[in-house]
Design an enzyme around this catalytic site. Sequence first.
Site, PDB file in Angstrom:
ATOM      1  N   ASP A 197       0.798  -1.284   0.095  1.00  0.00           N
ATOM      2  CA  ASP A 197      -0.026   0.005  -0.127  1.00  0.00           C
ATOM      3  C   ASP A 197       0.697   1.199   0.074  1.00  0.00           C
ATOM      4  O   ASP A 197       0.472   2.221  -0.597  1.00  0.00           O
ATOM      5  CB  ASP A 197      -1.042   0.176   1.268  1.00  0.00           C
ATOM      6  CG  ASP A 197      -1.801  -1.086   1.277  1.00  0.00           C
ATOM      7  OD1 ASP A 197      -2.321  -1.744   0.133  1.00  0.00           O
ATOM      8  OD2 ASP A 197      -2.352  -1.377   2.369  1.00  0.00           O
TER       9      ASP A 197
HETATM   10  P1  NAP Z   1       0.898  -4.023   3.165  1.00  0.00           P
HETATM   11  O1  NAP Z   1       0.215  -2.879   2.178  1.00  0.00           O
HETATM   12  O2  NAP Z   1       0.088  -4.669   4.019  1.00  0.00           O
HETATM   13  O3  NAP Z   1       1.561  -5.145   2.223  1.00  0.00           O
HETATM   14  C1  NAP Z   1       2.160  -6.070   2.642  1.00  0.00           C
HETATM   15  C2  NAP Z   1       2.677  -7.147   1.668  1.00  0.00           C
HETATM   16  O4  NAP Z   1       3.543  -7.894   2.046  1.00  0.00           O
HETATM   17  C3  NAP Z   1       1.652  -7.781   1.157  1.00  0.00           C
HETATM   18  O5  NAP Z   1       0.976  -7.330  -0.054  1.00  0.00           O
HETATM   19  C4  NAP Z   1       2.217  -9.220   1.141  1.00  0.00           C
HETATM   20  O6  NAP Z   1       1.927  -9.869  -0.379  1.00  0.00           O
HETATM   21  C5  NAP Z   1       3.623  -9.080   1.458  1.00  0.00           C
HETATM   22  N1  NAP Z   1       4.150 -10.285   2.382  1.00  0.00           N
HETATM   23  C6  NAP Z   1       3.542 -10.865   3.374  1.00  0.00           C
HETATM   24  N2  NAP Z   1       4.166 -11.726   3.903  1.00  0.00           N
HETATM   25  C7  NAP Z   1       5.252 -11.846   3.175  1.00  0.00           C
HETATM   26  C8  NAP Z   1       6.544 -12.525   2.938  1.00  0.00           C
HETATM   27  N3  NAP Z   1       6.743 -13.373   3.937  1.00  0.00           N
HETATM   28  N4  NAP Z   1       7.623 -12.217   2.088  1.00  0.00           N
HETATM   29  C9  NAP Z   1       7.312 -11.567   1.011  1.00  0.00           C
HETATM   30  N5  NAP Z   1       6.318 -10.601   0.958  1.00  0.00           N
HETATM   31  C10 NAP Z   1       5.244 -10.706   1.911  1.00  0.00           C
HETATM   32  O7  NAP Z   1       2.135  -3.298   4.027  1.00  0.00           O
HETATM   33  P2  NAP Z   1       2.963  -2.097   3.878  1.00  0.00           P
HETATM   34  O8  NAP Z   1       2.986  -1.388   2.598  1.00  0.00           O
HETATM   35  O9  NAP Z   1       4.127  -2.022   4.904  1.00  0.00           O
HETATM   36  O10 NAP Z   1       1.482  -0.851   4.374  1.00  0.00           O
HETATM   37  C11 NAP Z   1       1.286  -0.854   5.619  1.00  0.00           C
HETATM   38  C12 NAP Z   1      -0.467  -0.804   5.751  1.00  0.00           C
HETATM   39  O11 NAP Z   1      -0.733  -0.965   6.748  1.00  0.00           O
HETATM   40  C13 NAP Z   1      -0.872   0.669   5.113  1.00  0.00           C
HETATM   41  O12 NAP Z   1      -2.092   0.166   4.552  1.00  0.00           O
HETATM   42  C14 NAP Z   1      -1.429   1.208   6.483  1.00  0.00           C
HETATM   43  O13 NAP Z   1      -2.094   2.133   6.381  1.00  0.00           O
HETATM   44  C15 NAP Z   1      -1.510  -0.088   7.534  1.00  0.00           C
HETATM   45  N6  NAP Z   1      -1.416   0.232   8.945  1.00  0.00           N
HETATM   46  C16 NAP Z   1      -0.211   0.599   9.392  1.00  0.00           C
HETATM   47  C17 NAP Z   1      -0.064   1.009  10.566  1.00  0.00           C
HETATM   48  C18 NAP Z   1       1.255   1.476  11.181  1.00  0.00           C
HETATM   49  O14 NAP Z   1       1.019   1.795  12.402  1.00  0.00           O
HETATM   50  N7  NAP Z   1       2.452   0.766  10.349  1.00  0.00           N
HETATM   51  C19 NAP Z   1      -1.322   0.622  11.423  1.00  0.00           C
HETATM   52  C20 NAP Z   1      -2.217   0.264  10.987  1.00  0.00           C
HETATM   53  C21 NAP Z   1      -2.354   0.065   9.743  1.00  0.00           C
HETATM   54  P3  NAP Z   1       1.942 -11.369  -0.747  1.00  0.00           P
HETATM   55  O15 NAP Z   1       0.942 -11.841   0.242  1.00  0.00           O
HETATM   56  O16 NAP Z   1       1.700 -11.545  -1.950  1.00  0.00           O
HETATM   57  O17 NAP Z   1       3.368 -12.053  -0.208  1.00  0.00           O
END
Ligand code: NAP
Length: 446
Positions: A371
């Site tokens: 994301d």
């Molecule tokens: P993300 O959008 O959740 O994407 C993570 C990606 O990691 C997934 O598409 C997944 O794809 C991949 N993944 C999972 N396990 C894996 C593995 N073992 N090896 C390789 N890839 C793997 O993560 P992000 O880009 O870090 O974004 C964070 C999201 O969380 C945002 O939408 C944010 O708003 C939300 N959020 C963040 C917080 C905070 O405080 N940081 C709090 C609440 C919500 P596959 O399944 O295809 O592998």
Amino acid sequence: MTNLPGMEYIIEITYLIATALFILSLKWLSSPTTARRGVFAGELGMLLAIVGTLLHHGILEYKWIFIALVLGTIIGVPLGKVAMTAVPQRTALSHAFGALCVTLVGTAMEVILGSLTFTGSLMAAGKLQEILPQRPITYKGQNFVNLGLLAVAIIVAGMLVAHPEKTQLFPLIVGIPLLFGVMMIVPIGGADMPTVISLLNSYAGLSAAAMGFVLDSKLLIIAGALDGASGLILSVNMSKAMNRSFSNVLFGAFGQEQASATGVQEARPVRSATPEEAAAILAAANKVVIVPGYGMAVAQAQHKVRELYDALTKRGVDVKFGIHPVAGRMPGHMNVLLAEADIPYDKLLDMDEINGEFPQADVALVIGANDVTNPAARTDPNSPIYGMPILDVDKARTVMVIKRSMAAGFAGIDNPLYYLDKTLMLFGDAKSFVGSIVRELGGGNE
Ligand code: NAP
């Protein structure tokens, strides 16, 4: 202070130093380079606060305090050793304990904040630990019922303040907020819990500050206010970075169920590459920006990423890390993991600092982030994340994305980045894929 006897002076000075340490702790915690000092200052401040309190002349017997200290230590030590991915629920448990404390000692308004924070935090911890169902449960008129409950509790508290002799009302100002805390978390999905926990942190701080007024403790007022304000600022920052309206958070209205993280499958063609091909492209680059995300945390790939960093810098490649404020699942998630792997702090650049560098980067290597790299946030007004600030990885010459499949991330939406001509998908688990690249580059410890 002129009339204070000697011991009172010592206590006041101890509290003053503790207060200064809490403020410095928060300041130092805001940068990775000084964060360790910040933790130490916070610990020392808390130690001084406890010592100062133990010196208080009002304490007649130390037996129960000693038993409580031993019990607290027995519970606290294992709580400090949980896995990094469990830190949000661990934090929620700490808030629950703090809030329970206020509820047990309090007499008026602070009891309301304490009780709702107690059950709210327990619910949040339960959802994150997947003991409770993660699915948000919503029904018509939910906000009306919830706010109504809170209003009744406040009215009863007002009546109790006006007529302290009506002690039969007291159970109501504990019971109603206990129920409200549960109802407040029911409509919120498990994945939204980190933001809510930050908000509960703020509530716990405010209840402690209110408690400080009751106990006439300046230290508690200041520490509670610091906690309340920093929790609030963090929740606002997290909401902004996720492009959610903060009023939604405040009123617990995250009613919409998140699309399943595995739900979106795309039939459009993508280009993929092997670890050998990826290693060759990286080795030929002058400048590489690595963008870690939640997948790196899940795979625990940070040490392999460090090996990749070493292998590339040894070849003279300029390697930097682009850190999005909400990458992962808790604030600072990526910073902590990369610091654990001893990546130099000055190589970790915040979103605003790194975004200007992507156009000069030969490769943006996205490791388990989704994301936070989605260009739809800039270009597609219909996207649920439209307006969310993102890392501009699509501006690099070549983009490589390590993830296991075409599955969506937290927001449950497709990512147009993957279909660009300049993008290469590197399908696999982050730890093993990065490990394979490192081996190709002739680095690593294995
Ligand atoms: P993300 O959008 O959740 O994407 C993570 C990606 O990691 C997934 O598409 C997944 O794809 C991949 N993944 C999972 N396990 C894996 C593995 N073992 N090896 C390789 N890839 C793997 O993560 P992000 O880009 O870090 O974004 C964070 C999201 O969380 C945002 O939408 C944010 O708003 C939300 N959020 C963040 C917080 C905070 O405080 N940081 C709090 C609440 C919500 P596959 O399944 O295809 O592998």
